[in-house]
Scaffold this motif. Structure first.
Motif, short mmCIF file in Angstrom:
data_model
loop_
_atom_site.label_atom_id
_atom_site.label_comp_id
_atom_site.label_asym_id
_atom_site.label_seq_id
_atom_site.Cartn_x
_atom_site.Cartn_y
_atom_site.Cartn_z
N GLU A 142 0.80 -1.22 0.00
CA GLU A 142 0.00 0.00 0.00
C GLU A 142 0.84 1.27 0.00
N GLU A 143 2.14 1.15 0.16
CA GLU A 143 2.99 2.32 0.36
C GLU A 143 3.36 2.98 -0.96
N ARG A 144 3.30 4.31 -0.98
CA ARG A 144 3.72 5.09 -2.15
C ARG A 144 5.15 5.58 -2.01
N GLY A 145 5.66 5.68 -0.80
CA GLY A 145 7.05 6.05 -0.60
C GLY A 145 7.99 4.97 -1.11
N HIS A 146 9.21 5.37 -1.44
CA HIS A 146 10.15 4.46 -2.08
C HIS A 146 10.48 3.23 -1.24
N HIS A 147 10.58 3.39 0.08
CA HIS A 147 10.99 2.25 0.91
C HIS A 147 10.48 2.37 2.33
N CYS A 148 10.27 1.20 2.93
CA CYS A 148 9.95 1.14 4.36
C CYS A 148 11.00 0.35 5.11
N ILE A 149 11.87 -0.33 4.38
CA ILE A 149 12.96 -1.07 5.01
C ILE A 149 14.15 -1.07 4.07
N VAL A 150 15.33 -0.87 4.64
CA VAL A 150 16.58 -0.91 3.89
C VAL A 150 17.45 -1.99 4.52
N LEU A 151 17.81 -2.99 3.71
CA LEU A 151 18.70 -4.06 4.16
C LEU A 151 20.11 -3.71 3.69
N PRO A 209 4.65 4.72 -8.26
CA PRO A 209 3.26 4.46 -8.66
C PRO A 209 2.58 3.50 -7.69
N PRO A 210 1.28 3.64 -7.51
CA PRO A 210 0.57 2.72 -6.61
C PRO A 210 0.55 1.29 -7.16
N ILE A 211 0.67 0.33 -6.25
CA ILE A 211 0.60 -1.08 -6.66
C ILE A 211 -0.40 -1.86 -5.81
N HIS A 212 -1.19 -1.16 -4.99
CA HIS A 212 -2.07 -1.88 -4.07
C HIS A 212 -3.18 -2.66 -4.76
N GLN A 213 -3.45 -2.35 -6.05
CA GLN A 213 -4.44 -3.13 -6.79
C GLN A 213 -3.82 -4.08 -7.81
N GLN A 214 -2.51 -4.20 -7.76
CA GLN A 214 -1.84 -5.20 -8.61
C GLN A 214 -1.76 -6.51 -7.82
N TYR A 215 -2.85 -7.21 -7.81
CA TYR A 215 -2.98 -8.36 -6.90
C TYR A 215 -2.08 -9.53 -7.28
N ALA A 216 -1.55 -9.52 -8.45
CA ALA A 216 -0.58 -10.56 -8.82
C ALA A 216 0.70 -10.44 -7.99
N LEU A 217 0.94 -9.25 -7.39
CA LEU A 217 2.13 -9.05 -6.56
C LEU A 217 1.94 -9.52 -5.13
N LYS A 270 1.43 -10.95 2.41
CA LYS A 270 0.75 -9.80 1.79
C LYS A 270 0.91 -8.53 2.63
N PRO A 271 2.14 -8.11 2.91
CA PRO A 271 2.36 -6.94 3.77
C PRO A 271 1.86 -5.66 3.12
N LEU A 272 1.02 -4.90 3.81
CA LEU A 272 0.45 -3.68 3.25
C LEU A 272 1.25 -2.43 3.60
N ARG A 273 1.77 -2.36 4.82
CA ARG A 273 2.52 -1.16 5.23
C ARG A 273 3.29 -1.47 6.50
N ILE A 274 4.33 -0.69 6.72
CA ILE A 274 5.03 -0.76 8.00
C ILE A 274 4.10 -0.19 9.06
N ASP A 275 4.08 -0.80 10.25
CA ASP A 275 3.11 -0.34 11.25
C ASP A 275 3.76 0.28 12.47
N HIS A 276 4.80 -0.35 13.04
CA HIS A 276 5.38 0.22 14.26
C HIS A 276 6.75 -0.37 14.55
N PHE A 277 7.45 0.32 15.44
CA PHE A 277 8.69 -0.17 16.04
C PHE A 277 8.41 -0.47 17.51
#
Length: 326
Positions: free
Chosen positions: A56-65, A132-140, A145-152
């Motif tokens: 669901e995220e539009r930002g580039h990243h929620c986690i960097v490895l 670009p949004p991908i939340h309706q690209q259900y093939a992904l 099925k992680p939608l967004r980062i929630d908390h630390f």
């Protein structure tokens, strides 16, 4: 100690948590876990780092490895409202005697590097590259099925001090656990975005990262992940759950990545946007605090966590002991 009165007009405006940096020892193994198993999406991949986002995220990243010699947590990232808030944040942290530094981060606008009162590394920014949004690209939609980062969640050697500091910058307490003898906080859940928490604090040797959590669409996604992990070589990485927390009412599962970083899969908590919402108090010995169904957490959940880069943890002030699974 009493929970502080919410500070509704903080010196600068944090919108929400944004992302986390984790140092891992094998990018291929970490990629297999986070992408092929959990289902996060790759947004950039280099020889020494991988950027990921949830669906669901539009930002580039929620986690960097990031590749490194030893596993550890790098920093916790938060988004602020506008550029002026970055300057006000620099002044605030500087007045507290905390270090501040402007750093360059790929895919982000200017970024302020600092730390909280316990030494947890923090990075604040205003703008991140939009995708670009991908939340309706259900093939992904793979894995959990992680939608967004929630908390630390972080171990803190002094939860009262951590809560007081974050209250000063506008985080509001939603639920808390109090030790009945000392009346000190054993744990607290604080938010900015209107869920139960953006960042929580658990009494323990710290500061250390306890876990980072990802929101999923429903509990069945967690069951699907358990089946997948149990049949693809990750059964030993399942630490706790599934279950329903008493605190937050969320359905949960805790797993460990290949380097031992703890990940919570999380859904079904509640809305907390009202500024006058009263926090919910729990007793440390209440068995439904950890799990509404009464099952206690394993000892590893109270003792093991990820070290922050360059930060030496301290023993906790509070020695109270929660209920631990045998």
């Amino acid at each position: 100690m009493p929970v502080p009165v919410p500070n509704l007009y903080p010196p600068f405006n944090i919108v929400r948590l944004s992302h986390i940096e984790l140092v891992v020892t094998d990018l291929a193994k970490s990629r297999a876990f986070y992408v092929d198993t959990l289902g996060l999406q790759v947004t950039h991949e280099g020889n020494r780092e991988i950027h990921l986002r949830a669906l669901e995220e539009r930002g580039h990243h929620c986690i960097v490895l990031c590749l490194g010699d030893t596993p550890r947590a790098g920093h916790l990232g938060f988004k602020v409202y506008d550029e002026g808030d970055l300057d006000r944040a620099e002044a605030f942290f500087g007045a507290k005697g905390l270090p501040t530094e402007w750093v360059e981060r790929p895919f982000q606008s200017r970024t302020l590097r600092t730390c909280d009162v316990q030494g947890v590394p923090l990075e604040l920014y205003c703008r991140m590259e939009r995708l670009p949004p991908i939340h309706q690209q259900y093939a992904l939609y793979k894995g959990v099925k992680p939608l967004r980062i929630d908390h630390f969640n972080c171990f803190s050697p002094d939860v009262d001090e951590s809560v007081a500091f974050y209250n000063e910058i506008g985080f509001r307490v939603t639920e808390y656990t109090e030790d009945d003898v000392s009346k000190r906080l054993w744990a607290a859940w604080t938010h900015r975005k209107g869920g139960v928490h953006d960042i929580a604090f658990t009494n323990g040797r710290g500061p250390r990262l306890h876990h980072v959590a990802f929101w999923v669409p429903h509990p069945i996604a967690i069951i699907d992940l358990l089946d997948l992990m149990a049949t693809t070589g990750y059964v030993g990485n399942i630490e706790r759950g599934p279950g329903r927390h008493g605190i937050s009412n969320a359905f949960f599962l805790y797993v460990r990545d290949p380097d031992g970083h703890r990940i919570e899969i999380y859904c079904s908590d509640y809305q907390t946007v009202d500024p006058d919402l009263e926090p919910i108090k729990w007793d440390l010995k209440d068995p439904q605090r950890q799990t509404l169904w009464g099952a206690p957490a394993p000892r590893s959940w109270f003792e093991e966590g990820s070290l922050f880069d360059g930060v030496t943890p301290k023993a906790p002030i509070l020695e109270a002991q929660p209920i631990v699974a045998p």
